[in-house]
Write a protein that holds these residues in place. Structure first.
Motif, mmCIF file in Angstrom:
data_model
loop_
_atom_site.group_PDB
_atom_site.id
_atom_site.type_symbol
_atom_site.label_atom_id
_atom_site.label_comp_id
_atom_site.label_asym_id
_atom_site.label_seq_id
_atom_site.Cartn_x
_atom_site.Cartn_y
_atom_site.Cartn_z
ATOM 1 N N ASP A 202 0.853 -1.189 0.000
ATOM 2 C CA ASP A 202 0.000 0.000 0.000
ATOM 3 C C ASP A 202 0.892 1.244 0.000
ATOM 4 O O ASP A 202 1.242 1.771 1.054
ATOM 5 C CB ASP A 202 -0.879 -0.060 1.256
ATOM 6 N N HIS B 179 6.487 -2.503 4.324
ATOM 7 C CA HIS B 179 6.360 -3.958 4.214
ATOM 8 C C HIS B 179 7.526 -4.457 3.377
ATOM 9 O O HIS B 179 7.339 -5.117 2.369
ATOM 10 C CB HIS B 179 5.052 -4.347 3.556
ATOM 11 N N GLU C 70 0.256 -9.612 3.795
ATOM 12 C CA GLU C 70 -0.908 -9.840 2.954
ATOM 13 C C GLU C 70 -0.528 -10.496 1.625
ATOM 14 O O GLU C 70 -0.720 -9.931 0.553
ATOM 15 C CB GLU C 70 -1.652 -8.524 2.729
ATOM 16 N N GLU D 263 -0.932 -4.482 13.058
ATOM 17 C CA GLU D 263 -1.451 -3.168 12.671
ATOM 18 C C GLU D 263 -2.689 -2.890 13.517
ATOM 19 O O GLU D 263 -3.548 -3.757 13.666
ATOM 20 C CB GLU D 263 -1.828 -3.136 11.179
ATOM 21 N N HIS E 226 -5.462 2.715 13.299
ATOM 22 C CA HIS E 226 -5.273 3.282 11.959
ATOM 23 C C HIS E 226 -5.387 4.810 12.014
ATOM 24 O O HIS E 226 -6.433 5.365 12.325
ATOM 25 C CB HIS E 226 -6.351 2.692 11.051
HETATM 26 C C1 GAL Z 1 -3.530 -3.188 5.896
HETATM 27 C C2 GAL Z 1 -2.228 -3.257 5.146
HETATM 28 C C3 GAL Z 1 -1.468 -1.957 5.193
HETATM 29 C C4 GAL Z 1 -2.387 -0.816 4.890
HETATM 30 C C5 GAL Z 1 -3.531 -0.812 5.844
HETATM 31 C C6 GAL Z 1 -4.525 0.277 5.565
HETATM 32 O O1 GAL Z 1 -4.377 -4.169 5.452
HETATM 33 O O2 GAL Z 1 -1.417 -4.266 5.649
HETATM 34 O O3 GAL Z 1 -0.430 -2.010 4.268
HETATM 35 O O4 GAL Z 1 -2.881 -0.954 3.604
HETATM 36 O O5 GAL Z 1 -4.235 -2.013 5.724
HETATM 37 O O6 GAL Z 1 -4.004 1.532 5.595
#
Ligand code: GAL
Length: 959
Positions: free
Chosen positions: A194, A353, A426, A502, A505
């Motif tokens: 991402d 990542h 992912e 993670e 957010h």
């Molecule tokens: C997760 C992913 C991250 C980023 C996040 C949303 O699924 O691992 O790279 O995309 O979501 O910001």
């Protein structure tokens, strides 16, 4: 298709679409600090671009000078799309999250595939002959490399190190290095992180002299036995010559490599106590210097342990990002990043990542951070086809994926900060991941392995999830998770510590709910903490047509498919200025807990390993302050003491400060605080002495014929209007994994038409002031709010008593209950008593504390890369608008900005917000929480603002 291409073009396409591992490279090895000569090839190179493989000239350019009209200058390291002059017509930065920006048609790439031919010339002297290596730190999205016209091989794995042996290729004097870099290769399918797609040679390029009998590789094992305090050092060395080790600090002098060396009483390495020993490995022809940290990482009873004690990860997911240089980040900038992290109580980094620049872990070793190094692998976009053809399971991809993991582990294997390897992010699941896991566990059994994508977690040392709800994290903490069907896998997983790789957010205003996660982490031993998503906003600095600078996000470069502002979810802005999220995290994650009840202060050492001898403690009460004599507390210890009488009975703050300068913070820097908050002073009473006269005057207030305010103390003001809505935050716009009501908050609000309220006067009564009753209905809706505003005044003050009662069928919740005043002039500065200095919403704003604050109206705003509701201050008892008026009241929230909510909604970037000559003041009785619905759970039940009665008691004075 290939048949129609010329032979060279067809060969080129075959090479681009190969899923084989890189060709011609040396076996991966550690990035060593050697005394052998190094020549940097960074600098200005010559470059030319072709729009596709079919149009790429085969003209012997590999030995040329890069001259001619098609050629230009390019700075290496650098992404060509960020060097527009070099990259005319070469494609712009392109942002997507999950989706690939090309058809999912592996291993094929689109015909539109910019190819950059790069050339540089350099001289080599005897020191580099006959043996030298050519090292690339990172080339996106793959390349073919020639030296002096001879093909050395290929690069695949954009964020991975590749070395080529120059023996027989390099010559004394002039050499020509030619690198053909591709925008897309088959490897792009394995690199769907991402972030921006940004081709180019974006990390260092160097030539390394390789002395005969030198040191090819080193693998340090530095174990610490917490029961004895002793260490054991083994340095595996690959060399043609005999290697010895020196470490005067450990009393080791010329001892042989590849043997175990017990060392008594070592100072162990932890992120809190990053003690390193300088170890020199020598052969007759080369010396390598290592910074060694002794530590033992274990899982005991489903707990993550280091050196015999559990650790709690207070982590950040860090992408490498610079607003001007993309993924080329200088070591100086990275050091600044890590200093900011340390100063905000961050103790861990997941290198999301992909492996970071090679020197990154040196900084983490030195400053003290736990690092999870993640492999350069993500195939998330295969989700569009149910992971059919996912490289993780296709046998044809196996060697390439294994090669990625080898490069990741081998390069960084000597860093004490690295506690864990991650297979990638992912990437689905499949045998190739299993093979990577087996290899890693075998190669480095002293560290843990992580992979979130396979919840069976059979081969990993940490059970990991992302964005899990608080309720599910609690269940895991208590061992109540849904068991796996396979008893063997279940047995393994139930013995693992749990991390949120993670969470929290940080997209836009928020994140809400961090405190509740932290409480879970600190309560349940199995929960080893987590990594907030994410560290930095990936906004690219650019200018609009009028030359106005801004940070661009997805779509700003005209990408036909993109994910908008989803890439602006950092805790720091692209220029590294901190966002409220980081200041809140600092409070949430503080390693020392301070609580005050009556005149007793309790201080608890929440560090995992260290005592509090580096801290001093001070109390502050208004202008008074003093030191607290707190005994040194061991990890986990707490003490309670009485505040000095001088501290009084009002608001008092106790802070933990750095006592003497540390590598990451100066003496006096606050790392934790606790507060006892005094009751706010009662709202002054206004004895009604004025009545509304026939010119609409009520003391210092004026009203129009519809009983609306027109001025206060001579300052033109209109309103107040009831407000129930807000300019949606990113989180308000998303549905979230755990939600209240149907759809996103914004949908819930749109259905109620919260932003389309219309008043109807029910009554206006002249009492000893003015009582105005109104019905606020939303367009097309039956529901309404009945408000009563009662105004009183004397000569110097105007009191407003406000009551709101909902009526009829409202939806699940509102955004806020507030009153909006529009001051018809520019207010530049405000002062307030209450929560500050930063913004706060019901479920975030932990970094705000009670105090006396002042800020310019500009400073009150948070320049999120996409404007949205932000900047509220809460628990305020007094607000002064410079050259306006003062509002005193029972604690309220306020927002002051030069824009209406509609103007905020309309702007896609901060520089698009209009310049106005108004000031909007919203005084809130309540707001809805923020949550993290943009990715993760929405607002927790405790912070949901259901339609409800509300009240405000406010007094306006001139000063
Ligand atoms: C997760 C992913 C991250 C980023 C996040 C949303 O699924 O691992 O790279 O995309 O979501 O910001």
């Amino acid at each position: 298709m290939n048949a129609e291409l010329s032979r060279p073009a067809a060969d080129l396409l075959t090479e681009i679409e190969s899923i084989a591992p890189p060709e011609g490279t040396c076996p991966p090895r550690a990035w060593l600090h050697s005394d052998a000569p190094v020549l940097s090839l960074n600098g200005t190179w010559r470059v030319r671009f072709s729009p596709s493989a079919a149009e790429t000239p085969d003209d012997g350019w590999q030995t040329g000078t890069g001259s001619g009209k098609d050629w230009g200058d390019l700075t290496v390291p650098g992404h060509w799309a960020l060097q527009p002059r070099a990259g005319q017509g070469t494609g712009a930065p392109w942002y997507t999250n999950v989706q690939y920006p090309f058809p999912v048609d592996p291993p094929h790439v689109p015909d539109d595939n910019v190819i950059g031919d790069h050339v540089t010339r350099f001289k080599l002297d005897d020191r580099f002959l006959p043996h030298a290596r050519l090292r690339f730190g990172g080339v996106e999205a793959g390349a073919t490399v020639w030296l002096n016209g001879e093909r050395l091989g290929t690069i695949r794995g954009s964020r991975l190190t590749h070395e080529f042996d120059l023996t027989g290729f390099a010559r004394a004097g002039d050499n020509v290095l030619a690198v053909r870099v591709f925008q897309w290769t088959a490897a792009s399918y394995a690199e769907d992180q991402d972030m921006w797609w940004l081709p180019g040679i974006f990390r260092d390029v160097e030539v390394l002299a390789r002395p005969v009998g030198g040191i090819e590789d080193v693998f340090v094992h530095a174990d610490y036995d917490p029961s004895t305090g002793d260490g054991e050092l083994t340095v595996e060395v690959s060399s043609d010559g005999a290697a010895v080790i020196d470490c005067p600090e450990l009393g080791l002098s010329g001892v042989p490599a590849d043997q175990r060396h017990p060392v008594a009483e070592v100072r162990p390495w932890t992120a809190e106590t990053p003690h390193r020993y300088r170890v020199v490995v020598s052969t007759a022809t080369e010396q390598v210097t290592l910074q060694v940290g002794f530590r033992r990482i274990e899982v005991v009873d489903a707990q993550l342990m280091v050196n015999g004690r559990p650790i709690l990860l207070r982590g950040m997911n860090r992408h490498e990002f610079d607003p001007d240089h993309g993924r080329f980040v200088s070591p100086e900038r990275a050091r600044t990043e890590l200093l900011i992290m340390k100063q905000h109580n961050v103790n861990a980094v997941r290198t999301s990542h992909y492996p970071p620049a090679a020197w990154f872990c040196d900084l983490a070793d030195e400053l003290g951070l736990w690092v999870m190094v993640e492999n350069d692998l993500e195939t998330h976009g295969f989700v569009s086809g149910h992971f059919d053809g996912d490289p993780a399971k296709e046998p044809a991809w196996r060697d390439a994926l294994l090669d990625r993991m080898h490069r990741t582990v081998e390069r960084d294997k000597n860093h004490p900060s690295v506690f864990c390897w991650s297979l990638g992010n992912e990437a689905g699941d499949g045998d190739n991941l299993a093979a990577m896991a087996d290899w890693t566990n075998d190669r480095d059994p002293d560290r843990l392995l992580h992979y979130e994508g396979d919840q069976r977690s059979g081969k990993v040392g940490l059970w990991s999830q992302m964005y899990t709800s608080h309720a599910d994290v609690l269940a895991i903490g208590e061992g109540r998770e849904e068991p796996l069907a396979d008893p063997e896998l279940q047995r393994h997983r139930s013995g693992l510590p749990f991390v949120l790789c993670e969470y929290g957010h940080a997209l836009g205003t928020g994140p809400g709910g961090m405190s509740e996660y932290q409480e879970l982490f600190e309560t349940h031993p199995r929960l080893a903490g987590g990594f907030v998503w994410e560290w930095i906003d990936h906004g690219i600095r650019t200018t609009d047509d009028h030359g106005r600078e801004f940070f661009a996000y997805g779509g700003d470069f005209g990408e036909p498919l993109h994910d908008g502002a989803f890439v602006t979810d950092g805790c720091v802005f692209p220029d590294l200025t901190t966002k409220p999220a980081l200041r809140d995290f600092k409070k949430v994650a503080e390693p020392v807990r301070i609580s005050i009840a009556d005149n007793r202060v309790t201080i608890r050492n929440g560090y995992d390993h260290r005592d509090t001898s580096h801290l001093s403690f001070v109390w502050t009460a208004g202008r008074k302050h003093g030191e607290l004599d707190v005994p040194v507390l061991e990890s986990g210890e707490e003490t309670t003491m009485t505040l000095p009488r001088k501290a009084g009975s009002g608001t008092v703050t106790v802070s933990a400060l750095i006592a003497e300068d540390l590598p990451w913070g100066e003496a006096g820097y606050e790392i934790a605080w606790g507060q006892r908050v005094a009751e706010p002073p009662p709202v002054p009473t206004v004895r009604p002495r004025r009545r509304l006269d026939d010119r609409g005057r009520l003391g210092p207030a004026r009203f129009d014929g519809r009983h609306r305010l027109t001025s206060l103390f001579g300052v033109p003001v209109s309103g107040p209007e009831l407000v129930l809505g807000r300019a949606p935050t990113h989180n308000d716009l998303a549905r979230g994994t755990v939600r209240v009501g149907d759809g996103s908050a914004d949908q819930v609000w749109q259905r109620q038409r919260l932003d389309l309220l219309q008043p109807r006067l029910l009554s206006a009564t002249l009492t000893d002031g003015l009582e105005v009753r109104q019905r606020w209905g939303a367009l097309g809706q039956q529901a309404a709010v009945i408000t009563t505003m009662t105004w009183h005044a004397d000569d110097d003050a105007v009191a407003l008593s406000f009551r709101a009662e909902p009526e009829g069928p409202w939806g699940d919740y509102w955004a806020r209950i507030g009153l909006e005043f529009v001051v018809d002039k520019v207010i530049k500065k405000v002062t307030w008593t209450g929560g500050g200095p930063g913004q706060a919403y019901p479920d975030c704003g932990q970094g705000a504390r009670q105090g006396e604050w002042s800020a310019t109206v500009d400073e009150l705003q948070v320049p999120y890369l996409r404007p949205q509701e932000s900047g509220a201050r809460t628990k305020v008892s007094r607000l002064g608008l410079e050259r306006g008026f003062v509002v005193t009241g029972e604690p309220f929230g306020f927002t002051v900005r030069p824009w209406s909510q509609a103007e905020l909604v309309a702007a896609a970037h901060p520089h698009e917000l209009p310049t106005t000559d108004r000031t909007h003041l919203i005084i809130d009785a309540a707001q809805h929480g923020v949550g993290t619905a943009a990715c993760g759970p929405g607002v927790l039940p405790a912070y949901v603002l259901t339609p409800q009665p509300a009240a405000l008691e406010l007094v306006f004075t001139k000063r």
